[in-house]
Design a protein around this motif. Structure first.
Motif, PDB file in Angstrom:
ATOM      1  N   GLN A  10      91.614  24.830  51.906  1.00  0.00           N
ATOM      2  CA  GLN A  10      92.288  24.764  50.614  1.00  0.00           C
ATOM      3  C   GLN A  10      91.441  24.007  49.606  1.00  0.00           C
ATOM      4  O   GLN A  10      90.610  23.173  49.994  1.00  0.00           O
ATOM      5  CB  GLN A  10      93.640  24.081  50.770  1.00  0.00           C
ATOM      6  N   PRO A  11      91.635  24.275  48.327  1.00  0.00           N
ATOM      7  CA  PRO A  11      90.926  23.487  47.305  1.00  0.00           C
ATOM      8  C   PRO A  11      91.156  22.000  47.509  1.00  0.00           C
ATOM      9  O   PRO A  11      92.274  21.566  47.809  1.00  0.00           O
ATOM     10  CB  PRO A  11      91.556  23.984  46.000  1.00  0.00           C
ATOM     11  N   GLY A  12      90.077  21.245  47.387  1.00  0.00           N
ATOM     12  CA  GLY A  12      90.134  19.816  47.636  1.00  0.00           C
ATOM     13  C   GLY A  12      89.820  19.427  49.052  1.00  0.00           C
ATOM     14  O   GLY A  12      89.654  18.238  49.350  1.00  0.00           O
ATOM     15  N   GLY A  13      89.727  20.402  49.929  1.00  0.00           N
ATOM     16  CA  GLY A  13      89.451  20.131  51.337  1.00  0.00           C
ATOM     17  C   GLY A  13      87.974  19.912  51.613  1.00  0.00           C
ATOM     18  O   GLY A  13      87.140  19.911  50.697  1.00  0.00           O
ATOM     19  N   SER A  14      87.677  19.733  52.901  1.00  0.00           N
ATOM     20  CA  SER A  14      86.315  19.432  53.324  1.00  0.00           C
ATOM     21  C   SER A  14      85.906  20.312  54.499  1.00  0.00           C
ATOM     22  O   SER A  14      86.750  20.753  55.289  1.00  0.00           O
ATOM     23  CB  SER A  14      86.205  17.965  53.759  1.00  0.00           C
ATOM     24  N   LEU A  15      84.625  20.533  54.586  1.00  0.00           N
ATOM     25  CA  LEU A  15      84.015  21.203  55.733  1.00  0.00           C
ATOM     26  C   LEU A  15      82.665  20.567  55.983  1.00  0.00           C
ATOM     27  O   LEU A  15      82.017  20.074  55.040  1.00  0.00           O
ATOM     28  CB  LEU A  15      83.815  22.696  55.477  1.00  0.00           C
ATOM     29  N   ARG A  16      82.216  20.606  57.229  1.00  0.00           N
ATOM     30  CA  ARG A  16      80.864  20.197  57.558  1.00  0.00           C
ATOM     31  C   ARG A  16      80.149  21.355  58.218  1.00  0.00           C
ATOM     32  O   ARG A  16      80.551  21.819  59.288  1.00  0.00           O
ATOM     33  CB  ARG A  16      80.832  18.972  58.474  1.00  0.00           C
ATOM     34  N   LEU A  17      79.098  21.802  57.568  1.00  0.00           N
ATOM     35  CA  LEU A  17      78.282  22.877  58.109  1.00  0.00           C
ATOM     36  C   LEU A  17      77.135  22.288  58.924  1.00  0.00           C
ATOM     37  O   LEU A  17      76.611  21.221  58.602  1.00  0.00           O
ATOM     38  CB  LEU A  17      77.712  23.743  56.993  1.00  0.00           C
ATOM     39  N   SER A  18      76.755  23.026  59.956  1.00  0.00           N
ATOM     40  CA  SER A  18      75.631  22.619  60.791  1.00  0.00           C
ATOM     41  C   SER A  18      74.556  23.691  60.778  1.00  0.00           C
ATOM     42  O   SER A  18      74.864  24.884  60.684  1.00  0.00           O
ATOM     43  CB  SER A  18      76.093  22.389  62.241  1.00  0.00           C
ATOM     44  N   CYS A  19      73.346  23.254  60.893  1.00  0.00           N
ATOM     45  CA  CYS A  19      72.185  24.151  60.969  1.00  0.00           C
ATOM     46  C   CYS A  19      71.357  23.699  62.160  1.00  0.00           C
ATOM     47  O   CYS A  19      70.671  22.673  62.086  1.00  0.00           O
ATOM     48  CB  CYS A  19      71.386  24.076  59.679  1.00  0.00           C
ATOM     49  N   ALA A  20      71.448  24.448  63.241  1.00  0.00           N
ATOM     50  CA  ALA A  20      70.725  24.105  64.457  1.00  0.00           C
ATOM     51  C   ALA A  20      69.458  24.939  64.567  1.00  0.00           C
ATOM     52  O   ALA A  20      69.476  26.151  64.305  1.00  0.00           O
ATOM     53  CB  ALA A  20      71.612  24.344  65.673  1.00  0.00           C
ATOM     54  N   ALA A  21      68.385  24.286  64.944  1.00  0.00           N
ATOM     55  CA  ALA A  21      67.095  24.971  65.027  1.00  0.00           C
ATOM     56  C   ALA A  21      66.660  25.165  66.473  1.00  0.00           C
ATOM     57  O   ALA A  21      66.972  24.353  67.340  1.00  0.00           O
ATOM     58  CB  ALA A  21      66.032  24.173  64.293  1.00  0.00           C
ATOM     59  N   SER A  22      65.947  26.229  66.694  1.00  0.00           N
ATOM     60  CA  SER A  22      65.300  26.454  67.985  1.00  0.00           C
ATOM     61  C   SER A  22      63.934  27.069  67.733  1.00  0.00           C
ATOM     62  O   SER A  22      63.711  27.717  66.714  1.00  0.00           O
ATOM     63  CB  SER A  22      66.148  27.368  68.879  1.00  0.00           C
ATOM     64  N   GLY A  23      63.033  26.818  68.654  1.00  0.00           N
ATOM     65  CA  GLY A  23      61.686  27.342  68.512  1.00  0.00           C
ATOM     66  C   GLY A  23      60.768  26.456  67.683  1.00  0.00           C
ATOM     67  O   GLY A  23      59.578  26.732  67.578  1.00  0.00           O
TER      68      GLY A  23
END
Length: 124
Positions: A13-26
């Motif tokens: 919802q507007p005002g909410g939060s998320l945490r994105l992750s970026c995992a690497a390999s190689g």
């Protein structure tokens, strides 16, 4: 082989939060700058934030400054994008990318590689 995998998106919802992750390999992320960009349907790619090795330099576009925070955990070989106070206009597919440079790029270039992306939808 350089691979990046984004995760953490969802519906919020507007005002909410998320945490994105970026995992690497190689490869190990700690030696390179990582760009987060987003693309909404019908719109061009937009560089959102970029972080250099050892956090020497961090860049944010104006529309997310103060709301988004990029960080890296070199032990986990992962870069994060903490997104707070989300707005409907933040809705897009989010990608992390690298051109295997130590310098931040504010735009996606043909030299960048990125993963499959993760969808962020901000809606009530």
């Amino acid at each position: 082989q350089v691979q990046l995998v984004e995760s953490g998106g969802g519906l919020v919802q507007p005002g909410g939060s998320l945490r994105l992750s970026c995992a690497a390999s190689g490869f190990t992320l700690d030696g390179y700058a990582i760009l987060w960009f987003r693309q909404a349907p019908g719109k061009e790619r937009e560089g959102v934030t970029c972080i250099t090795p050892s956090d020497v330099g961090v860049y944010y576009i104006d529309s997310v400054t103060g709301r988004f925070t990029v960080s890296r955990d070199d032990v986990k070989n992962t870069v994060y994008l903490q997104m707070n106070s989300l707005k409907p206009e933040d809705t897009a597919a989010y990608y992390c990318a690298t051109d295997l440079s130590t310098l931040c790029s504010r735009v996606v270039t043909p030299y960048h590689r990125w993963g499959q992306g993760t969808q962020v939808t901000v809606s009530s």
